[in-house]
Scaffold this motif. Sequence first.
Motif, short mmCIF file in Angstrom:
data_model
loop_
_atom_site.label_atom_id
_atom_site.label_comp_id
_atom_site.label_asym_id
_atom_site.label_seq_id
_atom_site.Cartn_x
_atom_site.Cartn_y
_atom_site.Cartn_z
N ILE A 125 0.97 -1.24 0.01
CA ILE A 125 -0.05 0.08 -0.24
C ILE A 125 0.94 1.27 -0.16
O ILE A 125 0.58 2.24 -0.57
N MET A 126 1.93 1.17 0.80
CA MET A 126 3.03 2.35 0.90
C MET A 126 3.81 2.48 -0.39
O MET A 126 4.42 3.74 -0.77
N PHE A 127 3.97 1.42 -1.03
CA PHE A 127 4.91 1.45 -2.23
C PHE A 127 4.32 1.01 -3.24
O PHE A 127 5.06 0.45 -4.28
N GLY A 128 3.16 1.51 -3.66
CA GLY A 128 2.41 0.76 -4.73
C GLY A 128 3.04 1.53 -5.86
O GLY A 128 2.65 2.77 -6.58
N ASP A 129 3.70 0.73 -6.83
CA ASP A 129 4.06 1.10 -8.10
C ASP A 129 4.58 -0.01 -8.82
O ASP A 129 5.39 -1.13 -8.19
N VAL A 130 4.14 -0.32 -10.13
CA VAL A 130 4.47 -1.69 -10.70
C VAL A 130 5.75 -1.54 -10.91
O VAL A 130 6.68 -2.82 -10.84
N GLY A 131 6.28 -0.50 -11.44
CA GLY A 131 7.87 -0.57 -11.75
C GLY A 131 8.82 -0.80 -10.47
O GLY A 131 9.62 -1.64 -10.75
N HIS A 132 8.64 -0.18 -9.48
CA HIS A 132 9.36 -0.35 -8.19
C HIS A 132 9.02 -1.65 -7.78
O HIS A 132 10.08 -2.32 -7.25
N ALA A 141 3.40 -7.54 -4.02
CA ALA A 141 2.08 -6.65 -3.30
C ALA A 141 2.39 -5.25 -3.81
O ALA A 141 1.35 -4.45 -4.03
N ALA A 142 3.50 -4.95 -3.96
CA ALA A 142 3.81 -3.31 -4.61
C ALA A 142 3.06 -3.23 -6.05
O ALA A 142 2.49 -2.18 -6.42
N MET A 143 3.33 -4.26 -6.77
CA MET A 143 2.97 -4.22 -8.12
C MET A 143 1.50 -4.51 -8.16
O MET A 143 0.88 -3.64 -8.95
N VAL A 144 0.79 -5.12 -7.30
CA VAL A 144 -0.58 -5.25 -7.33
C VAL A 144 -1.20 -3.80 -7.02
O VAL A 144 -2.12 -3.26 -7.45
N ALA A 145 -0.78 -3.13 -5.88
CA ALA A 145 -1.14 -1.89 -5.66
C ALA A 145 -0.83 -1.02 -6.52
O ALA A 145 -1.62 -0.08 -6.87
N GLY A 146 0.40 -1.05 -7.32
CA GLY A 146 0.62 0.01 -8.32
C GLY A 146 -0.48 -0.19 -9.51
O GLY A 146 -0.69 0.83 -10.19
N VAL A 147 -0.84 -1.41 -9.94
CA VAL A 147 -1.96 -1.58 -10.88
C VAL A 147 -3.22 -0.69 -10.25
O VAL A 147 -3.93 -0.23 -11.22
N ALA A 148 -3.48 -0.95 -9.04
CA ALA A 148 -4.69 -0.21 -8.53
C ALA A 148 -4.54 1.24 -8.80
O ALA A 148 -5.71 2.19 -8.95
N PRO A 176 3.15 8.46 -12.12
CA PRO A 176 1.99 8.47 -13.03
C PRO A 176 2.34 8.72 -14.49
O PRO A 176 2.13 10.06 -14.85
N THR A 177 3.11 7.57 -15.04
CA THR A 177 3.40 8.13 -16.42
C THR A 177 2.44 8.06 -17.56
O THR A 177 2.57 8.05 -18.77
N GLY A 178 1.04 7.56 -17.11
CA GLY A 178 0.06 7.24 -18.07
C GLY A 178 0.04 6.06 -18.80
O GLY A 178 -0.72 5.78 -19.68
N LEU A 179 0.88 5.14 -18.37
CA LEU A 179 1.19 3.68 -19.10
C LEU A 179 0.23 2.86 -18.77
O LEU A 179 -0.30 1.81 -19.37
N LEU A 180 -0.42 3.05 -17.47
CA LEU A 180 -1.53 2.09 -16.99
C LEU A 180 -2.74 2.86 -16.51
O LEU A 180 -2.63 4.31 -16.05
N PRO A 181 -3.77 2.23 -16.83
CA PRO A 181 -5.17 3.12 -16.35
C PRO A 181 -5.21 2.83 -14.96
O PRO A 181 -4.71 2.09 -14.14
N VAL A 182 -5.89 4.01 -14.29
CA VAL A 182 -6.26 3.73 -12.68
C VAL A 182 -7.28 2.93 -12.64
O VAL A 182 -8.35 3.33 -12.92
N LEU A 183 -7.24 1.65 -11.75
CA LEU A 183 -8.39 0.67 -11.51
C LEU A 183 -9.04 1.00 -10.25
O LEU A 183 -10.10 0.65 -10.29
N TRP A 184 -8.28 1.85 -9.31
CA TRP A 184 -9.20 2.00 -8.16
C TRP A 184 -9.14 3.68 -7.74
O TRP A 184 -10.01 4.21 -7.96
#
Length: 480
Positions: free
Chosen positions: A192-199, A234-241, A248-256
Amino acid sequence: MPWSEAMTPVRMRRVAVVVPQTGLRDALVRIAEEGCVELDRAEDAAPGAAAVRLQRLRGQGTTSESQSTAPAVLAVTAPDLDMLDHRRQVALLAGEAQLEERAQGAVRQGEVAALAGWCPAAEVPRVADRLAAAGGALLPLPLPRGTDPPTLLRSGRAASFTSLVTTYGTPAYADLDPSWPAGLAYVVMFGIMFGDVGHGALLVLGALALRLGWPRPLARLTRLWPFLAYAGVAAMVAGVAYGEFFGPTGLLPVLWLSPLDEPARLLAAAVIFGAGLLVLAHAAGAVNRVRENGWAVGLYAASGCAGLLFYLGLALAAAGLLLHWQALAVAGAACAAAGLGLVGFGLFRVTAGGGAGVAETVVRLFDVVVRTGTNTLSFARLAAFGLTHAALADLVWRGTVALAGRGAAGVAGAAVLFVVGTALSFGLEALVAGVQALRLEFYELFSRLFEIEGRPFRPWHVPPAEPADPAAKVITCSPG
């Protein structure tokens, strides 16, 4: 394995090792090789012959660093201690010193020697077979009154999470083993605190590198690679959300939700999530209090059934108010009042009574109420640091985009800024998220699980010397 078994420490048996005195050394060597029996040791035992020689060698500084730090090993048959001393065989002397210490704890009667200890129940048949080959026996004993068995947390899938628990303390033998729930809660809070797919992907790559033994200076941490991998996932899942990929590069849509656009919603979600974790911690604490001291104590403890009823009542009352369900709010308030009354009764029982006891109870009840509120609000840091992580990544991305539009030099500068900025934000935020998740785990959750601390199971394990070891072959005593 049933979940109820996975949530309890390994079952232990009190055992007695009974062997002929002539076979005591052979039996001890077999026990040391198995490495799953904790033998009772004699108190204030005098150092044996091997221990004296070992202390002298180390005190004289005549051994090399590799020799002095070499792990202890045991010769299969009794060695010549003087020859070991002469050849400075520190590892063999250390093994003999440990064997002497255990042997001094044996009770001898006629031609029989016996030692008492602890062994995992599942390992008793295997150890008994090994001892039978030496003419001995492993006999189950009744549990001594007033003595709790040592605690051994289960291995397997949750093994990488056990260090999270044992860093705080050793659960009592009667308690639940919180390893895998605590590990799951930790990685979710970290995500939750480190939510980013790349990171998060970088963390997973780091876990794979650690699994392969790289870099070598960190090879001793290899067993933690699943822990790091779970945190990365877990960080990747939060990053997807969040719709975050290196910001916020715009490469992924905001799901949540986007943390920067909806901080209030993220804050509310973090507090609700934390309240759910606290309910589970209270429930586990209630089970532990009943197992430790029975219903008489577990019912009234603030970290027991009364505390669980109080917190559940508060949660239901808050939900009723938010949802405008009056009946739910009233029922929740009644449960909270009943729980607080039980806590107060339990606190008053342990005072001296009278007016002083009432005053002490009121003060401690006030502390219980205040801590309940602050512990719940403490989970707001999940949103705060998640927002900080998103803001830093956004800052790096905005600077990268701004530089990239200024010609070839700008593109080069943008690349440098992105790499350096990402490395700094990644390192800083990974450290902060890791520490904050640990802080929430220890102070808000484990404080409800732990009331008393257990004793860790410490089996005696010394491997046998390699058959090819010249010291083990040459310096053993000949028969007669």
